[in-house]
Scaffold this motif. Structure first.
Motif, PDB file in Angstrom:
ATOM      1  N   UNK A 166       0.921  -0.917  -0.279  1.00  0.00           N
ATOM      2  CA  UNK A 166      -0.483   0.174   0.005  1.00  0.00           C
ATOM      3  C   UNK A 166       0.220   1.240  -0.198  1.00  0.00           C
ATOM      4  N   UNK A 167       1.949   1.427   0.957  1.00  0.00           N
ATOM      5  CA  UNK A 167       2.558   2.533   1.268  1.00  0.00           C
ATOM      6  C   UNK A 167       4.221   2.092   0.221  1.00  0.00           C
ATOM      7  N   UNK A 168       3.917   1.199  -0.306  1.00  0.00           N
ATOM      8  CA  UNK A 168       5.984   0.780  -0.712  1.00  0.00           C
ATOM      9  C   UNK A 168       6.858   1.367  -0.528  1.00  0.00           C
ATOM     10  N   UNK A 169       6.652   1.017   0.820  1.00  0.00           N
ATOM     11  CA  UNK A 169       7.813   1.300   2.333  1.00  0.00           C
ATOM     12  C   UNK A 169       7.858  -0.057   2.990  1.00  0.00           C
ATOM     13  N   UNK A 170       8.221  -0.239   4.224  1.00  0.00           N
ATOM     14  CA  UNK A 170       8.111  -1.224   5.154  1.00  0.00           C
ATOM     15  C   UNK A 170       8.279  -0.560   6.204  1.00  0.00           C
ATOM     16  N   UNK A 171       7.811  -1.555   6.992  1.00  0.00           N
ATOM     17  CA  UNK A 171       8.097  -0.860   8.673  1.00  0.00           C
ATOM     18  C   UNK A 171       9.440  -1.229   9.362  1.00  0.00           C
ATOM     19  N   UNK A 172       9.660   0.270  10.036  1.00  0.00           N
ATOM     20  CA  UNK A 172      10.514   0.023  11.049  1.00  0.00           C
ATOM     21  C   UNK A 172      10.615  -0.407  12.412  1.00  0.00           C
ATOM     22  N   UNK A 173       9.088  -0.122  12.556  1.00  0.00           N
ATOM     23  CA  UNK A 173       9.238  -0.202  13.663  1.00  0.00           C
ATOM     24  C   UNK A 173       7.691  -1.014  14.230  1.00  0.00           C
ATOM     25  N   UNK A 174       7.347  -1.961  14.703  1.00  0.00           N
ATOM     26  CA  UNK A 174       6.231  -3.300  14.730  1.00  0.00           C
ATOM     27  C   UNK A 174       6.520  -3.113  15.919  1.00  0.00           C
ATOM     28  N   UNK A 175       5.580  -2.882  16.967  1.00  0.00           N
ATOM     29  CA  UNK A 175       4.980  -3.073  18.409  1.00  0.00           C
ATOM     30  C   UNK A 175       4.039  -3.877  18.282  1.00  0.00           C
ATOM     31  N   UNK A 176       3.783  -5.345  19.168  1.00  0.00           N
ATOM     32  CA  UNK A 176       2.987  -6.485  19.247  1.00  0.00           C
ATOM     33  C   UNK A 176       2.305  -6.426  20.994  1.00  0.00           C
ATOM     34  N   UNK A 177       1.335  -6.069  20.684  1.00  0.00           N
ATOM     35  CA  UNK A 177       0.287  -6.186  22.086  1.00  0.00           C
ATOM     36  C   UNK A 177      -0.748  -7.304  22.138  1.00  0.00           C
ATOM     37  N   UNK A 178       0.096  -7.944  23.295  1.00  0.00           N
ATOM     38  CA  UNK A 178      -0.696  -9.005  23.775  1.00  0.00           C
ATOM     39  C   UNK A 178      -1.645  -7.973  24.941  1.00  0.00           C
ATOM     40  N   UNK A 179      -2.947  -8.298  24.246  1.00  0.00           N
ATOM     41  CA  UNK A 179      -3.960  -7.285  25.031  1.00  0.00           C
ATOM     42  C   UNK A 179      -5.251  -7.884  25.680  1.00  0.00           C
ATOM     43  N   UNK A 248       6.462 -13.329  26.991  1.00  0.00           N
ATOM     44  CA  UNK A 248       6.055 -14.533  26.063  1.00  0.00           C
ATOM     45  C   UNK A 248       7.063 -13.571  24.905  1.00  0.00           C
ATOM     46  N   UNK A 249       7.304 -12.276  25.413  1.00  0.00           N
ATOM     47  CA  UNK A 249       8.616 -11.383  24.391  1.00  0.00           C
ATOM     48  C   UNK A 249       9.895 -12.176  24.075  1.00  0.00           C
ATOM     49  N   UNK A 250      10.797 -12.964  24.754  1.00  0.00           N
ATOM     50  CA  UNK A 250      11.587 -13.659  24.828  1.00  0.00           C
ATOM     51  C   UNK A 250      12.200 -14.589  23.736  1.00  0.00           C
ATOM     52  N   UNK A 251      10.784 -15.511  23.156  1.00  0.00           N
ATOM     53  CA  UNK A 251      10.790 -15.898  22.342  1.00  0.00           C
ATOM     54  C   UNK A 251       9.940 -15.900  21.353  1.00  0.00           C
ATOM     55  N   UNK A 252       8.918 -14.858  21.166  1.00  0.00           N
ATOM     56  CA  UNK A 252       8.110 -14.393  20.190  1.00  0.00           C
ATOM     57  C   UNK A 252       9.165 -13.006  19.148  1.00  0.00           C
ATOM     58  N   UNK A 253       9.677 -11.666  19.919  1.00  0.00           N
ATOM     59  CA  UNK A 253      10.387 -11.302  19.511  1.00  0.00           C
ATOM     60  C   UNK A 253      11.426 -11.525  18.441  1.00  0.00           C
ATOM     61  N   UNK A 254      12.439 -12.932  19.009  1.00  0.00           N
ATOM     62  CA  UNK A 254      13.741 -13.178  18.336  1.00  0.00           C
ATOM     63  C   UNK A 254      13.005 -14.201  17.383  1.00  0.00           C
ATOM     64  N   UNK A 271      15.230  -2.609  11.795  1.00  0.00           N
ATOM     65  CA  UNK A 271      14.325  -2.884  11.751  1.00  0.00           C
ATOM     66  C   UNK A 271      13.820  -3.445  13.305  1.00  0.00           C
ATOM     67  N   UNK A 272      12.670  -2.974  13.706  1.00  0.00           N
ATOM     68  CA  UNK A 272      12.098  -3.461  15.811  1.00  0.00           C
ATOM     69  C   UNK A 272      11.443  -4.128  15.691  1.00  0.00           C
ATOM     70  N   UNK A 273      11.343  -5.200  16.908  1.00  0.00           N
ATOM     71  CA  UNK A 273       9.897  -5.416  16.924  1.00  0.00           C
ATOM     72  C   UNK A 273      10.163  -5.908  18.247  1.00  0.00           C
ATOM     73  N   UNK A 274       9.064  -5.262  18.761  1.00  0.00           N
ATOM     74  CA  UNK A 274       8.235  -5.144  20.167  1.00  0.00           C
ATOM     75  C   UNK A 274       7.536  -6.306  21.192  1.00  0.00           C
ATOM     76  N   UNK A 275       7.425  -6.801  22.033  1.00  0.00           N
ATOM     77  CA  UNK A 275       5.922  -7.526  22.533  1.00  0.00           C
ATOM     78  C   UNK A 275       5.894  -6.860  23.898  1.00  0.00           C
TER      79      UNK A 275
END
Length: 422
Positions: A166-179, A248-254, A271-275
Motif C-alpha cells: 500500500x505504501x511502497x515501504x516497510x515498517x521500521x518498527x512493529x509493536x506487538x500488543x498482547x491485549x 512471551x517476548x523472549x520467544x516471539x521477538x527472536x 527493523x525493531x520489534x517489541x512485544x
C-alpha cells in the motif's frame, strides 16, 4: 533420505497428550479421509487405539485412523515413523529432552516437520546444528507453530506485506500488543518452562541465547540495533498508553527477527520489534504496568533459583499429562494486535494487524494453529523463497497460513490504522 512410498500425509506425534489430542480432534473435525491421510503417533499403543476409536466414533467419515507406535528416545523407531509420512506434527515436549531425535529422523528421511515449542534455547541449538543440513536436504523444520509464535510472527508478516503493497515501504518498527487473554497451562508446558530456566542456570550458551535479542539469527548476524525486550513500564510511542513487558517476548521477538533475517531483510537491518502488554493511560495505567512488571520480574528471579524452580515444578505446576479442562479450553480467548510504523514518500504511516481466537490460546487456539501449519506443509501451500532449513512460521510457510487460520475460525485482519483505538 527416504526410499519408501509414504503411507501417511501427516502423523500427529504425541497424539495422546493434552495438546496432541486437541490437534487430532481439530484435524478430524475439519478434514475428511479423502482430504487427509492422517495417523496418530506415540509410545502407548493402547492409549493410541483408544483415541483412534474415540475419534472414529465421534467424527463423521473417519472409519479408521492408523496408529504409529514409537519412542521419543529411540532413534530407530522415529526414523521408521518419519519414513512413512510426508509431515510430522509433534507436540512432545519438553523439546530440549525429547525433540532432537525426531528432528534428526526427519532430516534423514526428507520429512517436513512442525512443532509448538517455545524453548528458545533448544531452537538455537537446532539452528546451529542442523540449519545447513536442512537447507541441503530441502526439508522444512518449522518451529514455534502455536501461540508461541504464530500470532506474533504472522501478524508482523501481514503488517509488513500490507505496508509494502500500500505504501511502497516497510515498517521500521512493529509493536506487538498482547491485549487480553485467558487460558490454562499443562504439565508439558510447565516442564518446558522449567527446562529453559534450568538450561540457563548451567549452560553459558543458553544464558547468552536469552540475553541476546538476535540469538536466533543466522550465524554471523547475531547483533543489531534492536535493544530487545522491554523491561520497565513504558508509555507506548504509538498508542499513548502505559505498557508492561510481555512474558512471551523472549520467544516471539527472536522468532520475528529470525524471519526477517531468513527472508533476506525485506524489513531492513534496522527493523525493531517489541512485544508488550498494554494496560491503560494515566496514573492507573502506570500502577497496573508497574504491578505486572514487578510480578514478572519476581517470577523470573524465582525460576532462576534451583530449589525454588524445582519446588514450583513439583508443588505448583500441573503434573505431566495434566492440563486445562475442556470448559477452560472452550471459554478461553486471546487477542494480539500489531502496529507497524514506517515512512513512505508521502509521509509516515501506521498499519494495524490483529489475530484473535475465542478459545484457550495455549491449547484450543494452538491446536488450530499447529494443525493448519501442518496442513500448509502437507499441501505445499507455502509462500516462501526457502525450500528448507530451520525455519519460522513466517519464513517457512508465510501468508497461506493466514488464509487457513481464517477459514478455521480465527480472526486474522490487517489494514491501515485509524489511530482511534486506545
Amino acid at each position: 533420505m527416504s526410499t519408501t512410498d509414504r503411507t501417511h500425509d501427516l502423523v500427529v506425534w504425541g497424539a495422546t497428550g493434552v495438546a496432541g489430542r486437541l490437534v487430532a480432534e481439530h484435524l478430524t473435525d475439519r478434514y475428511t479421509p479423502a482430504q487427509l491421510s492422517l495417523a496418530l503417533g506415540g509410545r502407548d499403543e493402547r492409549r493410541l487405539e483408544k483415541l483412534a476409536s474415540t475419534l472414529t466414533s465421534s467424527q463423521s467419515g473417519w472409519e479408521e485412523i492408523p496408529i504409529e507406535v514409537g519412542d521419543a528416545t529411540d532413534p530407530d523407531s522415529l526414523h521408521a515413523l518419519a519414513d512413512r509420512t510426508e509431515v510430522v506434527c509433534t507436540t512432545v515436549g519438553p523439546y530440549t529432552r525429547y525433540g532432537t531425535p525426531l528432528v534428526e529422523a526427519c532430516l534423514a528421511t526428507g520429512t517436513d516437520y512442525c512443532d509448538l515449542t517455545g524453548e528458545v534455547t533448544w531452537v538455537r541449538e537446532m539452528i546451529d546444528r542442523y540449519h545447513e543440513e536442512a537447507v541441503d536436504a530441502g526439508v522444512r523444520i518449522v518451529h514455534s507453530c502455536g501461540f508461541d509464535s504464530i500470532p506474533a510472527d504472522l501478524a508482523t508478516l501481514l503488517v509488513q506485506s500490507f505496508a509494502r503493497e500500500e505504501f511502497g515501504a516497510s515498517c521500521d518498527l512493529v509493536r506487538l500488543y498482547l491485549e487480553d487473554g485467558r487460558g490454562g497451562v499443562s504439565g508439558g508446558t510447565a516442564s518446558s518452562i522449567v527446562d529453559v530456566f534450568r538450561a540457563a542456570s548451567t549452560d553459558p550458551i543458553a544464558r547468552q541465547t536469552l540475553r541476546n535479542p538476535y540469538s536466533l539469527a543466522p550465524r554471523g548476524e547475531r547483533d543489531g540495533v534492536d535493544p530487545g525486550a522491554q523491561t520497565l513500564p513504558t508509555m507506548d510511542p504509538l498508542r499513548a498508553v502505559w505498557t508492561a513487558p510481555s512474558p512471551m517476548a523472549v520467544v516471539n521477538e527472536r522468532v520475528v527477527r529470525r524471519s526477517n533475517a531468513l527472508l533476506d531483510y525485506p524489513w531492513g537491518r534496522e527493523f525493531e520489534c517489541t512485544e508488550v502488554v498494554p494496560v491503560g493511560g494515566g496514573p492507573g495505567g502506570l500502577v497496573g504496568a508497574s504491578a505486572i512488571t514487578a510480578g514478572l520480574g519476581l517470577a523470573t528471579a524465582a525460576m532462576a533459583v534451583g530449589p525454588i524452580r524445582e519446588g514450583v515444578r513439583r508443588f505448583v505446576f500441573p503434573d505431566p499429562g495434566e492440563g486445562p479442562t475442556r470448559e477452560q479450553i472452550e471459554t478461553g480467548y486471546f487477542t494480539l494486535r500489531a502496529l507497524g510504523r514506517g515512512t513512505a514518500i508521502d509521509g509516515p504511516f501506521v498499519v494495524e494487524g490483529r489475530i484473535s481466537a475465542d478459545r484457550d490460546p495455549g491449547y484450543g487456539a494452538t491446536a488450530i494453529m499447529l494443525g493448519e501449519a501442518a496442513m500448509c506443509l502437507v499441501r505445499e501451500e507455502v509462500d516462501s523463497p526457502l525450500e528448507g532449513g530451520i525455519l519460522t512460521p513466517a519464513s517457512g510457510i508465510g501468508e497461506p497460513l493466514a488464509d487457513r487460520l481464517r477459514h478455521a475460525g480465527l480472526v486474522v485482519e490487517v489494514g491501515e490504522w485509524d489511530g482511534h483505538r486506545a
